[in-house]
Design a protein around this motif. Structure first.
Motif, PDB file in Angstrom:
ATOM      1  N   THR A   1       0.803  -1.224   0.000  1.00 10.61           N
ATOM      2  CA  THR A   1       0.000   0.000   0.000  1.00 10.61           C
ATOM      3  C   THR A   1       0.837   1.275   0.000  1.00 10.61           C
ATOM      4  O   THR A   1       0.272   2.366  -0.101  1.00 10.61           O
ATOM      5  CB  THR A   1      -0.920   0.044   1.235  1.00 10.61           C
TER       6      THR A   1
ATOM      7  N   ARG B   1     -11.968  -4.246  11.793  1.00 10.30           N
ATOM      8  CA  ARG B   1     -10.831  -5.119  11.480  1.00 10.30           C
ATOM      9  C   ARG B   1     -10.744  -6.221  12.544  1.00 10.30           C
ATOM     10  O   ARG B   1      -9.684  -6.555  13.037  1.00 10.30           O
ATOM     11  CB  ARG B   1      -9.542  -4.287  11.387  1.00 10.30           C
TER      12      ARG B   1
ATOM     13  N   ALA C   1       6.372  -2.386  -2.674  1.00  8.80           N
ATOM     14  CA  ALA C   1       5.898  -1.347  -1.754  1.00  8.80           C
ATOM     15  C   ALA C   1       4.985  -1.902  -0.672  1.00  8.80           C
ATOM     16  O   ALA C   1       3.997  -1.283  -0.294  1.00  8.80           O
ATOM     17  CB  ALA C   1       5.214  -0.206  -2.519  1.00  8.80           C
TER      18      ALA C   1
ATOM     19  N   ASN D   1       4.946  -4.572   3.049  1.00 11.16           N
ATOM     20  CA  ASN D   1       5.680  -5.312   4.077  1.00 11.16           C
ATOM     21  C   ASN D   1       4.757  -6.421   4.561  1.00 11.16           C
ATOM     22  O   ASN D   1       4.648  -6.704   5.743  1.00 11.16           O
ATOM     23  CB  ASN D   1       6.049  -4.342   5.207  1.00 11.16           C
TER      24      ASN D   1
ATOM     25  N   GLN E   1       3.079  -7.281   8.164  1.00 11.79           N
ATOM     26  CA  GLN E   1       1.718  -6.738   8.221  1.00 11.79           C
ATOM     27  C   GLN E   1       0.658  -7.826   8.072  1.00 11.79           C
ATOM     28  O   GLN E   1      -0.527  -7.564   8.205  1.00 11.79           O
ATOM     29  CB  GLN E   1       1.533  -5.659   7.144  1.00 11.79           C
TER      30      GLN E   1
ATOM     31  N   SER F   1      10.297  -5.109  -3.846  1.00 10.53           N
ATOM     32  CA  SER F   1      10.982  -3.820  -3.953  1.00 10.53           C
ATOM     33  C   SER F   1      10.624  -2.987  -2.741  1.00 10.53           C
ATOM     34  O   SER F   1       9.479  -2.997  -2.285  1.00 10.53           O
ATOM     35  CB  SER F   1      10.592  -3.089  -5.238  1.00 10.53           C
ATOM     36  N   ASP F   2      11.618  -2.320  -2.206  1.00 13.71           N
ATOM     37  CA  ASP F   2      11.403  -1.503  -1.012  1.00 13.71           C
ATOM     38  C   ASP F   2      12.540  -0.503  -0.929  1.00 13.71           C
ATOM     39  O   ASP F   2      13.444  -0.506  -1.772  1.00 13.71           O
ATOM     40  CB  ASP F   2      11.349  -2.386   0.255  1.00 13.71           C
TER      41      ASP F   2
ATOM     42  N   GLU G   1      13.984   0.549  -4.509  1.00 13.50           N
ATOM     43  CA  GLU G   1      13.166   1.531  -5.230  1.00 13.50           C
ATOM     44  C   GLU G   1      13.548   2.945  -4.858  1.00 13.50           C
ATOM     45  O   GLU G   1      14.123   3.214  -3.795  1.00 13.50           O
ATOM     46  CB  GLU G   1      11.661   1.321  -5.009  1.00 13.50           C
TER      47      GLU G   1
ATOM     48  N   ARG H   1      10.647  10.681  -7.949  1.00 12.73           N
ATOM     49  CA  ARG H   1       9.781  10.298  -9.074  1.00 12.73           C
ATOM     50  C   ARG H   1       8.696  11.357  -9.267  1.00 12.73           C
ATOM     51  O   ARG H   1       8.392  12.111  -8.346  1.00 12.73           O
ATOM     52  CB  ARG H   1       9.016   8.999  -8.768  1.00 12.73           C
TER      53      ARG H   1
ATOM     54  N   THR I   1      -4.581  -3.339  18.259  1.00 11.81           N
ATOM     55  CA  THR I   1      -3.526  -2.461  17.752  1.00 11.81           C
ATOM     56  C   THR I   1      -4.170  -1.156  17.304  1.00 11.81           C
ATOM     57  O   THR I   1      -5.380  -1.083  17.150  1.00 11.81           O
ATOM     58  CB  THR I   1      -2.826  -3.086  16.533  1.00 11.81           C
TER      59      THR I   1
ATOM     60  N   LYS J   1      -3.277   2.570  14.739  1.00  6.98           N
ATOM     61  CA  LYS J   1      -2.393   3.190  13.751  1.00  6.98           C
ATOM     62  C   LYS J   1      -1.896   4.510  14.329  1.00  6.98           C
ATOM     63  O   LYS J   1      -2.700   5.408  14.561  1.00  6.98           O
ATOM     64  CB  LYS J   1      -3.163   3.466  12.465  1.00  6.98           C
TER      65      LYS J   1
ATOM     66  N   ALA K   1       3.121   5.360   8.783  1.00  5.15           N
ATOM     67  CA  ALA K   1       1.944   4.893   8.058  1.00  5.15           C
ATOM     68  C   ALA K   1       2.140   3.396   7.954  1.00  5.15           C
ATOM     69  O   ALA K   1       3.020   2.939   7.227  1.00  5.15           O
ATOM     70  CB  ALA K   1       1.833   5.532   6.684  1.00  5.15           C
TER      71      ALA K   1
ATOM     72  N   SER L   1       3.838   0.246   8.469  1.00  5.93           N
ATOM     73  CA  SER L   1       5.231   0.099   8.897  1.00  5.93           C
ATOM     74  C   SER L   1       6.152   1.063   8.151  1.00  5.93           C
ATOM     75  O   SER L   1       7.354   1.096   8.399  1.00  5.93           O
ATOM     76  CB  SER L   1       5.696  -1.349   8.717  1.00  5.93           C
ATOM     77  N   THR L   2       5.594   1.838   7.232  1.00  3.34           N
ATOM     78  CA  THR L   2       6.415   2.779   6.467  1.00  3.34           C
ATOM     79  C   THR L   2       6.965   3.860   7.390  1.00  3.34           C
ATOM     80  O   THR L   2       6.225   4.413   8.198  1.00  3.34           O
ATOM     81  CB  THR L   2       5.580   3.400   5.327  1.00  3.34           C
TER      82      THR L   2
ATOM     83  N   ASN M   1       1.745  -8.630  14.891  1.00  5.11           N
ATOM     84  CA  ASN M   1       1.304  -9.748  14.050  1.00  5.11           C
ATOM     85  C   ASN M   1       2.001 -11.070  14.360  1.00  5.11           C
ATOM     86  O   ASN M   1       1.684 -12.084  13.745  1.00  5.11           O
ATOM     87  CB  ASN M   1       1.406  -9.372  12.571  1.00  5.11           C
TER      88      ASN M   1
ATOM     89  N   HIS N   1      -7.284  -8.648  11.873  1.00  5.49           N
ATOM     90  CA  HIS N   1      -6.008  -8.348  12.513  1.00  5.49           C
ATOM     91  C   HIS N   1      -6.106  -7.968  13.988  1.00  5.49           C
ATOM     92  O   HIS N   1      -5.129  -8.046  14.714  1.00  5.49           O
ATOM     93  CB  HIS N   1      -5.389  -7.129  11.818  1.00  5.49           C
TER      94      HIS N   1
HETATM   95  N1  LIG Z   1      -1.694  -5.842  13.539  1.00  6.59           N
HETATM   96  C1  LIG Z   1      -2.154  -5.122  12.507  1.00  6.59           C
HETATM   97  N2  LIG Z   1      -1.698  -5.371  11.258  1.00  6.59           N
HETATM   98  C2  LIG Z   1      -2.175  -4.651  10.218  1.00  6.59           C
HETATM   99  C3  LIG Z   1      -3.155  -3.658  10.417  1.00  6.59           C
HETATM  100  C4  LIG Z   1      -3.630  -3.430  11.738  1.00  6.59           C
HETATM  101  O1  LIG Z   1      -4.507  -2.589  11.978  1.00  6.59           O
HETATM  102  N3  LIG Z   1      -3.096  -4.177  12.750  1.00  6.59           N
HETATM  103  N4  LIG Z   1      -3.623  -2.957   9.353  1.00  6.59           N
HETATM  104  C5  LIG Z   1      -3.586  -3.550   8.036  1.00  6.59           C
HETATM  105  C6  LIG Z   1      -3.798  -2.515   7.003  1.00  6.59           C
HETATM  106  S1  LIG Z   1      -5.251  -1.608   7.105  1.00  6.59           S
HETATM  107  C7  LIG Z   1      -2.952  -2.288   5.988  1.00  6.59           C
HETATM  108  S2  LIG Z   1      -3.391  -1.183   4.757  1.00  6.59           S
HETATM  109  C8  LIG Z   1      -1.701  -3.049   5.878  1.00  6.59           C
HETATM  110  C9  LIG Z   1      -0.535  -2.247   5.303  1.00  6.59           C
HETATM  111  O2  LIG Z   1       0.521  -3.100   5.043  1.00  6.59           O
HETATM  112  P1  LIG Z   1       1.544  -2.792   3.844  1.00  6.59           P
HETATM  113  O3  LIG Z   1       0.801  -2.577   2.590  1.00  6.59           O
HETATM  114  O4  LIG Z   1       2.546  -3.872   3.883  1.00  6.59           O
HETATM  115  O5  LIG Z   1       2.137  -1.357   4.218  1.00  6.59           O
HETATM  116  P2  LIG Z   1       3.444  -0.934   5.009  1.00  6.59           P
HETATM  117  O6  LIG Z   1       3.591  -1.689   6.269  1.00  6.59           O
HETATM  118  O7  LIG Z   1       3.428   0.521   5.101  1.00  6.59           O
HETATM  119  O8  LIG Z   1       4.653  -1.411   4.083  1.00  6.59           O
HETATM  120  C10 LIG Z   1       4.985  -0.695   2.931  1.00  6.59           C
HETATM  121  C11 LIG Z   1       6.442  -0.909   2.585  1.00  6.59           C
HETATM  122  O9  LIG Z   1       6.728  -0.144   1.406  1.00  6.59           O
HETATM  123  C12 LIG Z   1       7.942   0.564   1.556  1.00  6.59           C
HETATM  124  N5  LIG Z   1       7.905   1.764   0.716  1.00  6.59           N
HETATM  125  C13 LIG Z   1       7.639   3.050   1.042  1.00  6.59           C
HETATM  126  N6  LIG Z   1       7.681   3.826  -0.047  1.00  6.59           N
HETATM  127  C14 LIG Z   1       7.976   3.017  -1.092  1.00  6.59           C
HETATM  128  C15 LIG Z   1       8.154   3.243  -2.464  1.00  6.59           C
HETATM  129  O10 LIG Z   1       8.041   4.334  -2.974  1.00  6.59           O
HETATM  130  N7  LIG Z   1       8.450   2.141  -3.223  1.00  6.59           N
HETATM  131  C16 LIG Z   1       8.581   0.888  -2.707  1.00  6.59           C
HETATM  132  N8  LIG Z   1       8.830  -0.119  -3.531  1.00  6.59           N
HETATM  133  N9  LIG Z   1       8.435   0.671  -1.397  1.00  6.59           N
HETATM  134  C17 LIG Z   1       8.127   1.717  -0.607  1.00  6.59           C
HETATM  135  C18 LIG Z   1       8.052   0.858   3.019  1.00  6.59           C
HETATM  136  O11 LIG Z   1       9.429   1.013   3.364  1.00  6.59           O
HETATM  137  C19 LIG Z   1       7.394  -0.381   3.650  1.00  6.59           C
HETATM  138  O12 LIG Z   1       8.326  -1.365   3.955  1.00  6.59           O
HETATM  139  O13 LIG Z   1      -1.318  -3.526   7.178  1.00  6.59           O
HETATM  140  C20 LIG Z   1      -2.296  -4.348   7.754  1.00  6.59           C
HETATM  141  N10 LIG Z   1      -1.724  -4.921   8.971  1.00  6.59           N
END
Ligand SMILES: Nc1nc2c(c(=O)[nH]1)N[C@H]1C(S)=C(S)[C@@H](COP(=O)(O)OP(=O)(O)OC[C@H]3O[C@@H](n4cnc5c(=O)[nH]c(N)nc54)[C@H](O)[C@@H]3O)O[C@H]1N2
Ligand SMILES: Nc1nc2c(c(=O)[nH]1)N[C@H]1C(S)=C(S)[C@@H](COP(=O)(O)OP(=O)(O)OC[C@H]3O[C@@H](n4cnc5c(=O)[nH]c(N)nc54)[C@H](O)[C@@H]3O)O[C@H]1N2
Ligand SMILES: [Mo]
Length: 793
Positions: free
Chosen positions: A166, A378, A470, A472, A477, A500-501, A517, A523, A678, A680, A685, A687-688, A767, A783
């Protein structure tokens, strides 16, 4: 307006944007959102100012945090030297205030972090060990092209999967979208559905209204006297312009009541009253509120008679046995249990008198807005909770009116988005729920339509090739991440994983090929909002990438060339040319917006979409004869025959309280007596930005535990505590605080998983403890629902 082509089917904003675009077009022509009489923002201030050799550029990130704050990057000699925000003297009366939040202020430390990945790398150790060696881009793209060919030849295109990712979904253009385009051009891939953000709400609320419940534009709430935020924390999670309006309402005297097990930052900044309850018991509180409302005759009788089905025995569909109506359920006609506040107090731990008062306040203050966040859904009972709040809104007549709120979704459906890059159809018709990926990788023959498979009776292949761009979500997650890790470690299952990260995250360690990335500062893109915002901000390329960092699109283009389809794939466009193209297409798709040309956008930087105040379901309520609800009965369905016919104990036709798995009534609570949730938090954002040193100073990862629970366990402030259940163990310091209800512990989501030699997590990643249980109706994630025990480490 055509909908944006969504990157992997699970991405939250894309799913929700697609969903709500469909929803709103089914309802009426797209309504718009803004303050009355307001035309599109033609931001007059010069936003890219030259100060000596310094350029100050108005830009935004494209992360998934829901708000696109106004950040100003100070660029000098090719370096971002500072980030500021919109200066006070440049306030634009047309654009609601979006000052940069703490994350935005810290972006430099993310982009210039010394630990950023620098080169493409190939795995050399066992999968998951995190051992890699540097390779060239030519080797990397040849490897991807070869694997795409060989794995597809051997297992078919349905063996290819794109994972949740995301972090780039706040932009109109992303590696995920373009990877999807490449896969679709070469036979397709196994797509997934269900937004892990709010998919349970999206699946459940159509059983009430026919389409997913939406809220209203926030300008329609300015005169609302009472707002109940139900598991919603927008002070931290932003959601577009929400705080701008809530702060204004607060000043105007709107009363805010917040129902949340935690005393969140939104409670401290907005609440007149905080009502903590045990997680997963929301429906019991709702049931008792409805009991008070109907027994004290505070419901809106005329509204109910005119617009609804299933309120009492007189308004039930034919053929349903007796005592299935709402009134019969609440008064105990069916099961002998009156759903009184005293009954609910035992379940929720909210005092009966508080419940009574809350019910009276909500029903007597008309209009009132009950706005539910996504935290409560959730959970593995999240579908019932989401639909439960639609019933409260319905019986009080708060649907379709100014100042009310149809509930179920902490956002508004009238938002607009750019059209995305053109997306050829996916030839693979089978789709899995995002929760099925582990099963599909382990043994696809076990994924059945009952588990969530759509578009096919069975899957043709296991997942063999996986892109995680993009995200984790390979581990960190994903719920029950250790189960995921065990599966990924088995190299006989998924054969090739590309990630990619920007960082060596806990998921990146599981890649076979790890690609560095660029960041959003390196970009071109257009940042977009979700939730309650409807504006865009140009995200300009500010600096050149260092080392061998490349955007996902750049390497995908090279892969396309090696597959012999570069021209078709890229249309000869580089990233900036795609943004210009998308912008031109968007201008054509929205003639009413008078969108400026791209050269002008580079000066104006932002655009607030034109809109009139928007009230969800307004036409259906004003003129039901000509605008029936798109439900089978044409009415708001308090009782849903469709749910009834499922004969599933977890999917009651009325969405009333049913004890949740791993809720407070689960027998497992004898072994693991604490519920854990948990949230946010403000410093990342998901784990970002976890590794950002400035943001680590903002908040350290700790376990919130109530003094009563701490005392019972001999835990003092700051002690290291061991949080455990059958799925895992995590050790973090304790924050002993009355900000969490007794019986519940909480940890911020998104910290990196850091297993020690014994496999014990030292990072505070929730998690390792959460469950991969699938929700009954939506086949979605839960979750937030887990039982644990906590001890001094
Ligand atoms: N326990 C628990 N777990 C959850 C949630 C919760 O409420 N509780 N929520 C859930 C929800 S709603 C969501 S949306 C998900 C999100 O989960 P993910 O979609 O995995 O989002 P992130 O953890 O932000 O991981 C995004 C990764 O992309 C990298 N990144 C940042 N910018 C860029 C870029 O420009 N390019 C690339 N290639 N990488 C980039 C960051 O370094 C990071 O490692 O998590 C879920 N997990
Ligand atoms: N700062 C920041 N902003 C973000 C994100 C982020 O990571 N950081 N993530 C973005 C993403 S991907 C998403 S999907 C949205 C998510 O936004 P939400 O899902 O709304 O956010 P959460 O913090 O998960 O949940 C909101 C509140 O619900 C409460 N809650 C948990 N369980 C229950 C329950 O059983 N009942 C009740 N009544 N309340 C409960 C939590 O304590 C929390 O305060 O936020 C987005 N914005
Ligand atoms: Mo999310």
């Amino acid at each position: 307006m055509s909908t944006k082509n969504s990157p992997p089917g699970t991405l939250s904003p894309q799913l929700s944007r697609r969903h709500f675009l469909q929803a709103s077009s089914a309802l009426v022509a797209l309504p718009f959102f803004t303050t009355p009489g307001h035309a599109a923002s033609e931001s007059v201030e010069p936003v890219a100012q030259e100060k000596g050799t310094e350029r100050v550029v108005h830009t935004c990130s494209t992360f998934d945090c829901g708000g696109k704050c106004d950040i100003r990057a100070h660029v000098q000699d090719g370096v971002v030297t500072r980030i500021s925000t919109r200066p006070d003297d440049a306030l634009d009366p047309q654009m609601p205030v979006m000052r940069a939040c703490v994350r935005g202020r810290g972006y430099r430390k993310f982009v210039y972090h010394p630990d950023r990945l620098k080169y493409p790398m190939k795995r050399v150790g066992k999968r998951g060990e995190g051992k890699f060696e540097r390779i060239s881009w030519d080797e990397a793209t040849t490897l991807i092209a070869d694997k795409l060919k060989s794995i597809t030849a051997k297992y078919g295109p349905a063996s290819r999967y794109m994972h949740v990712g995301t972090a780039t979904s706040g932009g109109t253009f992303s590696g995920n979208a373009m990877a999807q385009r490449l896969l679709n051009m070469t036979g397709g891939y196994l797509a997934s559905y269900h937004s892990v953000s709010m998919g349970n709400t999206a699946a459940a609320t159509p059983y009430t209204y026919g389409i997913a419940a939406s809220g209203n534009s926030l300008d329609t709430l300015l005169d609302t006297k009472l707002v109940i935020l139900w598991g919603h924390n927008p002070t931290e999670t932003i959601f577009g312009h929400t705080n701008h309006f809530f702060q204004q309402m607060k000043q105007n005297g709107t009363r805010f009541i917040i129902v949340d097990p935690r005393y969140s930052d939104t409670v401290s900044s907005l609440a007149d009253q905080w009502i903590p309850l045990l997680p997963t018991t929301d429906n019991a509180l709702m049931d008792a509120m409805m009991y008070v409302i109907i027994t004290e005759k505070l419901h809106d009788e005329a509204f109910i008679r005119r617009h609804t089905l299933g309120f009492d025995e007189d308004s039930m569909p034919a053929g349903v046995p007796e005592n299935e109506s709402l009134v019969a359920y609440l008064t105990g006609a069916k099961d002998g249990v009156r759903k009184t506040p005293e009954w609910a107090e035992r379940i929720t731990h909210v005092p009966a008198q508080t419940i009574r008062q809350l019910a009276r306040d909500y029903a007597n203050t008309k209009p009132a807005a009950l706005i539910q966040g996504w935290g409560p859904q959730r959970h593995n009972c999240g579908e019932r909770t989401a639909r439960g709040s639609t019933l409260l809104a319905t019986i009080t007549g708060n649907v379709g009116i100014k100042g009310g709120w149809a509930a179920g979704y902490g956002g508004c459906a009238n938002r607009k988005f750019c059209v995305g890059p053109e997306m050829p159809d996916n030839p693979v018709k089978a789709q899995i729920s995002v929760m099925n990926w582990m099963q599909a990788a382990d043994d696809a023959s076990k994924v059945t339509p009952q588990d969530g498979l759509k578009g096919a009776e069975k899957l043709e292949s296991n997942i063999r090739l996986l892109f995680s761009l993009a995200g984790n979500y390979l581990t960190n997650q994903n719920p029950d991440l250790r189960q995921a890790a065990r599966l990924l470690e088995d190299e006989s299952k998924i054969e090739f994983i590309v990630a990619s990260d920007l960082f060596m995250t806990p998921s990146a360690k599981y890649a076979d090929l790890l690609l560095p990335e660029t960041s959003f500062m390196e970009r071109w893109n257009i940042g977009e909002t979700w939730g309650t915002g409807s504006y865009l901000v140009l995200s300009e390329k500010l600096i050149e990438p260092e080392f061998e960092r490349r955007s996902d699109y750049q390497w995908l283009r090279e892969v396309a060339a090696k597959l012999g389809i570069e021209k078709e794939f890229s249309q000869g466009r580089d990233e900036k040319a795609w943004i210009e193209h998308i912008w031109e297409q968007t201008r054509l798709a929205m003639p009413d917006e008078n969108l400026p040309d791209f050269a002008t956008l580079q000066k104006t930087r932002q655009h607030l979409f034109k809109s009139e105040p928007y009230i969800a379901f307004e036409d259906n309520i004003r003129d039901p004869e000509n605008h029936p609800f798109p439900t089978p009965s044409g009415k708001i369905e308090i009782f849903s025959q469709r749910l009834y016919d499922m004969h599933h104990p977890e999917i009651p036709a009325l969405s009333h309280y049913v004890p949740a798995h791993e809720g407070p009534e689960d027998p497992l609570s004898e072994k693991y007596p604490l519920q854990m949730i948990t949230w946010k938090g403000k410093n990342r954002a998901n784990s970002t930005q976890y590794a950002n040193p400035w943001l680590q100073e903002v908040q350290t990862q700790k376990l919130w535990i109530n003094p009563q629970d701490a005392e019972k366990r001999g835990i003092r402030q700051g002690d290291e505590v061991r949080i455990h259940n059958d799925r895992g163990v995590s050790i973090v310091p304790a924050e002993v605080t009355p900000r969490i209800i007794p019986g519940v512990v909480a940890m911020q989501a998104g910290a990196w998983w850091q297993p020690d030699a014994q496999g014990v997590d030292r990072g505070g990643c929730a998690n390792v403890l959460s469950s991969a249980r699938i929700t009954a109706l939506a086949k979605g994630n839960s979750h937030q629902t887990m039982l644990v025990e906590v001890a001094k480490a």
